[in-house]
Design a protein around this motif. Structure first.
Motif, PDB file in Angstrom:
ATOM      1  N   GLY A  16       0.852  -1.148   0.057  1.00 40.83           N
ATOM      2  CA  GLY A  16      -0.005   0.065  -0.032  1.00 40.83           C
ATOM      3  C   GLY A  16       0.886   1.230  -0.163  1.00 40.83           C
ATOM      4  O   GLY A  16       0.478   2.258  -0.557  1.00 40.83           O
ATOM      5  N   LYS A  17       2.040   1.308   0.829  1.00 34.37           N
ATOM      6  CA  LYS A  17       2.768   2.267   1.009  1.00 34.37           C
ATOM      7  C   LYS A  17       3.563   2.440  -0.473  1.00 34.37           C
ATOM      8  O   LYS A  17       3.557   3.692  -0.962  1.00 34.37           O
ATOM      9  N   ARG A  40       1.771  16.608   1.508  1.00 35.06           N
ATOM     10  CA  ARG A  40       0.319  16.485   2.208  1.00 35.06           C
ATOM     11  C   ARG A  40      -0.332  15.116   2.097  1.00 35.06           C
ATOM     12  O   ARG A  40      -0.950  14.349   2.977  1.00 35.06           O
ATOM     13  N   ARG A  41      -0.374  14.635   0.597  1.00 34.98           N
ATOM     14  CA  ARG A  41      -1.121  13.773   0.170  1.00 34.98           C
ATOM     15  C   ARG A  41      -0.536  12.371   0.786  1.00 34.98           C
ATOM     16  O   ARG A  41      -1.084  11.593   1.411  1.00 34.98           O
ATOM     17  N   LEU A  42       0.922  12.468   0.840  1.00 38.51           N
ATOM     18  CA  LEU A  42       1.668  11.315   1.431  1.00 38.51           C
ATOM     19  C   LEU A  42       1.087  11.123   2.942  1.00 38.51           C
ATOM     20  O   LEU A  42       0.997   9.855   3.305  1.00 38.51           O
ATOM     21  N   GLN A  49       4.962  10.800   8.854  1.00 37.46           N
ATOM     22  CA  GLN A  49       5.682  12.081   8.550  1.00 37.46           C
ATOM     23  C   GLN A  49       6.351  12.221   7.241  1.00 37.46           C
ATOM     24  O   GLN A  49       7.466  12.432   7.191  1.00 37.46           O
ATOM     25  N   TRP A  50       5.971  11.426   6.302  1.00 38.26           N
ATOM     26  CA  TRP A  50       6.707  11.347   4.861  1.00 38.26           C
ATOM     27  C   TRP A  50       6.531  12.942   4.293  1.00 38.26           C
ATOM     28  O   TRP A  50       5.720  13.688   4.241  1.00 38.26           O
ATOM     29  N   THR A  54      11.126  11.431   1.317  1.00 34.26           N
ATOM     30  CA  THR A  54      10.690  10.001   1.748  1.00 34.26           C
ATOM     31  C   THR A  54      10.414   9.285   0.963  1.00 34.26           C
ATOM     32  O   THR A  54      10.615   7.951   0.771  1.00 34.26           O
ATOM     33  N   CYS A  55       9.408   9.775   0.093  1.00 36.63           N
ATOM     34  CA  CYS A  55       8.655   9.075  -1.205  1.00 36.63           C
ATOM     35  C   CYS A  55       9.699   8.285  -1.909  1.00 36.63           C
ATOM     36  O   CYS A  55       9.864   7.176  -2.421  1.00 36.63           O
TER      37      CYS A  55
END
Length: 138
Positions: A16-17, A40-42, A49-50, A54-55
């Motif tokens: 999912g991540k 924000r969406r992440l 706190q992505w 981080t993505c």
């Protein structure tokens, strides 16, 4: 002794991540999201706190690559396929390997190390190895 602060965990599975991160990266690459909106969406979807960085780091890592490879071949969501999400992971790895002008990588993923100093085309033409199999590029 246990830490004073409990570890926060995402409500999403690794798959999912990885899917959420890939969609955000691709939406950003297509000009639908800026870095702040992506962050924000992440945070809303992943629950941690992505940030955009981080993505990129997560998508280039082993956990995300394994999770994306495990998707069914016919998987599709929001007009994207398994191949497009794997492409996002390669894009993320290339970014964390080659983004900084001083040559410092932004993470230590194996895929990023392979892409260091190369174009994706150069990487794809190299002799196949297990890492490329892991992202479905053989």
């Amino acid at each position: 002794m246990r830490g004073l602060f409990p570890k926060k965990k995402s409500r999403l599975s690794p798959q999912g991540k990885a899917i959420a991160a890939a969609h955000v990266l691709l939406d950003s690459a297509e000009g639908r999201l800026d870095e702040k909106a992506a962050g924000r969406r992440l945070r809303e979807e992943v629950g941690l706190q992505w940030s955009y960085l981080t993505c990129l780091q997560y998508l280039s890592g082993q956990e995300a690559l394994v999770a994306l490879k495990a998707l069914p071949t016919s998987w599709a969501e929001q007009g994207r396929t398994k191949s497009s999400l794997i492409g996002a992971a390669i894009l993320a790895a290339h970014a964390v390997a080659n983004l900084r002008a001083d040559g410092t990588m932004l993470c230590a993923s194996h895929l990023a190390k392979e892409l260091k100093g190369k174009t994706v085309e150069e990487w794809l033409t190299q002799t196949p190895d297990p890492q490329r199999e892991e992202v479905g590029q053989n």
